[in-house]
Design an enzyme around this catalytic site. Sequence first.
Site, PDB file in Angstrom:
ATOM      1  N   ASP A  20      -6.592  -5.118  -9.593  1.00  0.00           N
ATOM      2  CA  ASP A  20      -5.303  -4.957 -10.058  1.00  0.00           C
ATOM      3  C   ASP A  20      -4.153  -4.698  -8.881  1.00  0.00           C
ATOM      4  O   ASP A  20      -4.453  -4.090  -8.165  1.00  0.00           O
ATOM      5  CB  ASP A  20      -5.272  -3.505 -11.095  1.00  0.00           C
ATOM      6  N   ASP A 128      -1.209  -8.843 -13.830  1.00  0.00           N
ATOM      7  CA  ASP A 128      -1.621  -8.380 -12.401  1.00  0.00           C
ATOM      8  C   ASP A 128      -2.961  -8.003 -12.412  1.00  0.00           C
ATOM      9  O   ASP A 128      -3.205  -7.307 -11.351  1.00  0.00           O
ATOM     10  CB  ASP A 128      -0.576  -7.350 -11.809  1.00  0.00           C
ATOM     11  N   GLU A 129      -3.886  -8.355 -13.243  1.00  0.00           N
ATOM     12  CA  GLU A 129      -5.134  -7.672 -13.619  1.00  0.00           C
ATOM     13  C   GLU A 129      -6.271  -8.637 -13.888  1.00  0.00           C
ATOM     14  O   GLU A 129      -5.886  -9.440 -14.813  1.00  0.00           O
ATOM     15  CB  GLU A 129      -4.790  -6.399 -14.610  1.00  0.00           C
TER      16      GLU A 129
HETATM   17  P1  TTP Z   1       0.415  -2.099 -13.769  1.00  0.00           P
HETATM   18  O1  TTP Z   1      -0.817  -2.620 -13.036  1.00  0.00           O
HETATM   19  O2  TTP Z   1      -0.023  -1.115 -14.942  1.00  0.00           O
HETATM   20  O3  TTP Z   1       1.257  -1.210 -12.904  1.00  0.00           O
HETATM   21  P2  TTP Z   1       1.825  -1.579 -11.363  1.00  0.00           P
HETATM   22  O4  TTP Z   1       0.972  -3.122 -10.979  1.00  0.00           O
HETATM   23  O5  TTP Z   1       3.322  -1.645 -11.191  1.00  0.00           O
HETATM   24  O6  TTP Z   1       1.495  -0.516 -10.480  1.00  0.00           O
HETATM   25  P3  TTP Z   1      -0.185  -0.048 -10.223  1.00  0.00           P
HETATM   26  O7  TTP Z   1      -0.358   0.189  -8.613  1.00  0.00           O
HETATM   27  O8  TTP Z   1      -0.277   1.530 -10.729  1.00  0.00           O
HETATM   28  O9  TTP Z   1      -1.142  -1.105 -10.694  1.00  0.00           O
HETATM   29  O10 TTP Z   1       1.333  -3.263 -14.567  1.00  0.00           O
HETATM   30  C1  TTP Z   1       1.602  -4.333 -14.045  1.00  0.00           C
HETATM   31  C2  TTP Z   1       3.215  -4.705 -14.183  1.00  0.00           C
HETATM   32  O11 TTP Z   1       3.425  -4.825 -15.441  1.00  0.00           O
HETATM   33  C3  TTP Z   1       3.976  -3.791 -13.600  1.00  0.00           C
HETATM   34  O12 TTP Z   1       4.278  -4.185 -12.071  1.00  0.00           O
HETATM   35  C4  TTP Z   1       5.134  -3.968 -14.377  1.00  0.00           C
HETATM   36  C5  TTP Z   1       4.811  -4.509 -15.752  1.00  0.00           C
HETATM   37  N1  TTP Z   1       4.705  -3.091 -16.560  1.00  0.00           N
HETATM   38  C6  TTP Z   1       5.952  -3.081 -17.440  1.00  0.00           C
HETATM   39  O13 TTP Z   1       6.755  -3.949 -17.675  1.00  0.00           O
HETATM   40  N2  TTP Z   1       5.889  -1.970 -18.258  1.00  0.00           N
HETATM   41  C7  TTP Z   1       5.022  -1.060 -18.146  1.00  0.00           C
HETATM   42  O14 TTP Z   1       5.310   0.100 -18.773  1.00  0.00           O
HETATM   43  C8  TTP Z   1       3.818  -1.114 -17.281  1.00  0.00           C
HETATM   44  C9  TTP Z   1       3.040   0.049 -17.124  1.00  0.00           C
HETATM   45  C10 TTP Z   1       3.691  -2.153 -16.421  1.00  0.00           C
HETATM   46 MG    MG Z   2      -0.990  -3.131 -11.256  1.00  0.00          MG
END
Ligand code: TTP
Ligand code: MG
Length: 439
Positions: A20, A128-129
């Site tokens: 992730d 992103d996962e």
């Molecule tokens: P996430 O992997 O949940 O968050 P992240 O990558 O920004 O942070 P982390 O380091 O905690 O993993 O989500 C991936 C992307 O999805 C994030 O960069 C932006 C988008 N996203 C949204 O648009 N709205 C949301 O509510 C969330 C949780 C994520």
């Molecule tokens: Mg992320």
Amino acid sequence: MDATRLPGTARPDQVVAHVDMDCFYAACEQRRKPELSGEPLVVGMGYEDGETHGAVATASYEAREYGVESAMAISEALERLPRRADADGDADTGIYRPVDLDYYESVAAEVKTILHAESDTVREVSIDEAYLDITDAVGWDGAAAWASDLRATIESEVGVVASVGVAPTMSAAKVASDREKPDGLVVVEPGDVREFFADLPVDEVHGVGPVTARQLADLGIETAGGLARADPEVLESRFGERGREIWRYARGEDTREVTPRGDPKSLSRESAFTEAVEAIEEKERKVTTLAAAVADRAHRKEARYQTIGIKVVEPPFDVHTRARSLPGPVADADLVESIALDLLSEFAERPVRKLGVRVSNLDFSGGEQASLGGFGDGSETAETAANGSPADASASTPEGQASLTAFDGTESNGDTDSAATSDDGVDDTDGQASLGDFG
Ligand code: TTP
Ligand code: MG
């Protein structure tokens, strides 16, 4: 290490990695504008420069220190972290940028290409996962070193940071990747899953959201360990079948296997040079090798392809893609090579640090279909295509058939779905991340 059988795992020796990206949209903005690195940065959905509407998509970890988090209204984020007025920057102010999804998808596609090179079993679950089954490709003995190398490869080749969790089950791997974010790596070995879960807040258990967590708290259950020790009958009477499910997850039991979804939309191989190369011969050698590898991959998957493309990365991260479409699907290694080399000629003089070859518009209908009326005649099509030689994404082949696709970026969306913005978009890019194999 010997694999220990866990009750409820799908395969006793299963090794699952969950990858992730850290603050992904913000990390993409920082890759494109390195001066934003280390700054409190907020990426807003429905946000426009200078405005106050929209919601936070994500925030850099520096911005999170001010209490800014995903899904918060931009207006509220601005109260916690005021917008920076000028480039010099005041303390306790942040930079706000609107979402640029096309760009983030192109970065995601680069990451996913690396992941697909690591294992044949990759399930992309969001932009992103992804989960990887690395049981056969890596196994328990090499898992920790592999995960560490993978993180380094993603950071050096793509310029964004991934957190990785490795565990015997999907749910434990997911929790593990989150555990030491950002820049985290957590490996939970088979015998340690129960212990790993024991002290976690109960809302970190897969399937437990804030509402369920509150209801569990009413029952005196605040940790995953507490949930694991609870009476499953009680949980079931309170939450139905889901009660037993979260009980199992809290105990580290998860029978799911990592399964890729659907047929791939494209197949690709890519390979980086140790340092930027200008000599055309060297670039041609690499493209020739990659073309053969992609054609072989398609052959093994019994896929024919209608579009053949290349990717060229100029230092540091300047990604160019070129592709040419044929009148019908073919399975022809020579044609992949000749078109790829022809597309490469545009970059003969330019410094290149990475090259890729991709086939897309895949057809898995197999040999049973009626004759393609000569579309399969490689040499003839190659000649036509070579003469067409479109030099950029707006050009078209002489037949007017060009459906020029990209490895990433907007043009790829309809074709390769490579950024996997949804659960079902699987791009079975089979990238070559390491330097050795094709060098
Ligand atoms: P996430 O992997 O949940 O968050 P992240 O990558 O920004 O942070 P982390 O380091 O905690 O993993 O989500 C991936 C992307 O999805 C994030 O960069 C932006 C988008 N996203 C949204 O648009 N709205 C949301 O509510 C969330 C949780 C994520
Ligand atoms: Mg992320």
